[in-house]
Design a protein around this motif. Sequence first.
Motif, PDB file in Angstrom:
ATOM      1  N   ALA A   1      10.011  43.937  94.928  1.00  0.00           N
ATOM      2  CA  ALA A   1      10.760  45.061  95.486  1.00  0.00           C
ATOM      3  C   ALA A   1      12.089  44.580  96.048  1.00  0.00           C
ATOM      4  CB  ALA A   1       9.949  45.751  96.567  1.00  0.00           C
ATOM      5  N   ASP A   2      13.124  45.400  95.861  1.00  0.00           N
ATOM      6  CA  ASP A   2      14.463  45.057  96.348  1.00  0.00           C
ATOM      7  C   ASP A   2      14.649  45.380  97.820  1.00  0.00           C
ATOM      8  OD1 ASP A   2      15.909  44.292  93.759  1.00  0.00           O
ATOM      9  OD2 ASP A   2      15.043  46.235  93.236  1.00  0.00           O
ATOM     10  N   GLY A   3      13.759  46.174  98.376  1.00  0.00           N
ATOM     11  CA  GLY A   3      13.836  46.543  99.772  1.00  0.00           C
ATOM     12  C   GLY A   3      12.582  47.295 100.167  1.00  0.00           C
ATOM     13  N   CYS A   4      12.472  47.616 101.457  1.00  0.00           N
ATOM     14  CA  CYS A   4      11.301  48.317 101.974  1.00  0.00           C
ATOM     15  C   CYS A   4      11.738  49.514 102.801  1.00  0.00           C
ATOM     16  CB  CYS A   4      10.461  47.388 102.853  1.00  0.00           C
ATOM     17  SG  CYS A   4       9.769  45.954 101.981  1.00  0.00           S
ATOM     18  N   LEU A   5      11.011  50.603 102.658  1.00  0.00           N
ATOM     19  CA  LEU A   5      11.224  51.819 103.442  1.00  0.00           C
ATOM     20  C   LEU A   5      10.099  51.902 104.462  1.00  0.00           C
ATOM     21  CD1 LEU A   5      12.768  54.578 103.772  1.00  0.00           C
ATOM     22  CD2 LEU A   5      11.058  55.525 102.209  1.00  0.00           C
ATOM     23  N   LEU A   6      10.463  51.988 105.741  1.00  0.00           N
ATOM     24  CA  LEU A   6       9.477  51.852 106.811  1.00  0.00           C
ATOM     25  C   LEU A   6       9.473  53.086 107.698  1.00  0.00           C
ATOM     26  CD1 LEU A   6      10.585  48.231 107.420  1.00  0.00           C
ATOM     27  CD2 LEU A   6       8.201  48.813 106.968  1.00  0.00           C
ATOM     28  N   VAL A   7       8.497  53.961 107.476  1.00  0.00           N
ATOM     29  CA  VAL A   7       8.373  55.166 108.278  1.00  0.00           C
ATOM     30  C   VAL A   7       8.001  54.796 109.708  1.00  0.00           C
ATOM     31  CG1 VAL A   7       5.912  55.565 107.825  1.00  0.00           C
ATOM     32  CG2 VAL A   7       7.440  57.517 108.227  1.00  0.00           C
ATOM     33  N   THR A   8       8.452  55.620 110.647  1.00  0.00           N
ATOM     34  CA  THR A   8       8.060  55.394 112.035  1.00  0.00           C
ATOM     35  C   THR A   8       6.539  55.494 112.165  1.00  0.00           C
ATOM     36  OG1 THR A   8       8.404  57.744 112.487  1.00  0.00           O
ATOM     37  CG2 THR A   8      10.207  56.255 113.044  1.00  0.00           C
ATOM     38  N   PRO A   9       5.953  54.729 113.069  1.00  0.00           N
ATOM     39  CA  PRO A   9       4.504  54.774 113.247  1.00  0.00           C
ATOM     40  C   PRO A   9       4.030  56.191 113.586  1.00  0.00           C
ATOM     41  CG  PRO A   9       5.414  52.866 114.350  1.00  0.00           C
ATOM     42  CD  PRO A   9       6.577  53.703 113.917  1.00  0.00           C
ATOM     43  N   TYR A  10       3.051  56.649 112.823  1.00  0.00           N
ATOM     44  CA  TYR A  10       2.535  57.998 112.969  1.00  0.00           C
ATOM     45  C   TYR A  10       1.269  57.982 113.827  1.00  0.00           C
ATOM     46  CZ  TYR A  10       0.523  55.609 109.005  1.00  0.00           C
ATOM     47  OH  TYR A  10      -0.011  54.637 108.201  1.00  0.00           O
TER      48      TYR A  10
END
Length: 292
Positions: A97-106
Amino acid sequence: MFHGSMVALVTPMRADGALDFGALRRLVDWHVVEGTDAIVAVGTTGESATLDVAEHIEVVRRTVEYAAGRVPVIAGTGANSTREAIELSKAAVEVGADGCLLVTPYYNKPTQEGLYRHYMTIAEAVPAPLVLYNVPGRTACDMLPATVERLADVPNIVGIKEASGSLERTRELIERLAGRVDVFSGDDDLAREVILQGGRGVISVTANVAPRAMHLMCEAALAGDAARAAELDTPLRGLHKALFLESNPIPVKFALHAMGLIEDGIRLPLTWLSAAHHEPLRQAMRAAGVLN
């Protein structure tokens, strides 16, 4: 680093819920041909919540393999456990992967200080481009602009997907961040205006079914051509709305099935689109020129 129309790609499944890698390959090829600027694998639209860890990483790996360097691949690797987010992010980077998308902790509802430490810890542990993701309507957790600004000088935090549904919020972020971190719209119906006010693109649900139009609209908006961007966006307005007649990705999977691109597979607790919404969605697709 990332810009333009970045599709939050669905994860194709068969009717029994099994992953359909043949359909995934076809979707990736189609997006490359249609001009999609980046692919986000296993985000919310990719049903990250119902894939186990092995499936999650395998979908990322296959997406990278099928993209074959033709378009960047960003992996959804957020979690409400900092340790889990680190493990997922490391695994995604290892498979290309070229990068990571990190959602706020739910669900666990951290403080702003907790959010800051969460992302700092991940950034220190994972030396890859990271995109923050704020979507309070799903997570019950709102990362405020002041907290994002605290993270703006972390070298590998390169962007934020802001999906609060507020132009005022994205405008404040753009002003506070001053180009240190790119701002991406997480709402298709606001994407054009976000880009025109200084955002760098959209992480898009609509791009699943109208990739060429979304790419061209983003291209025009990034060039500052407001009139052309509006001309391209206007036929999509109904589609932006109809793709949320029920919880995402229920409508977009129905749309792709109607286009003959995927089977009718979705995992519980999500269910197939209710019959009452079939024709309104089809009408929006016709208006957008993606269905005869």
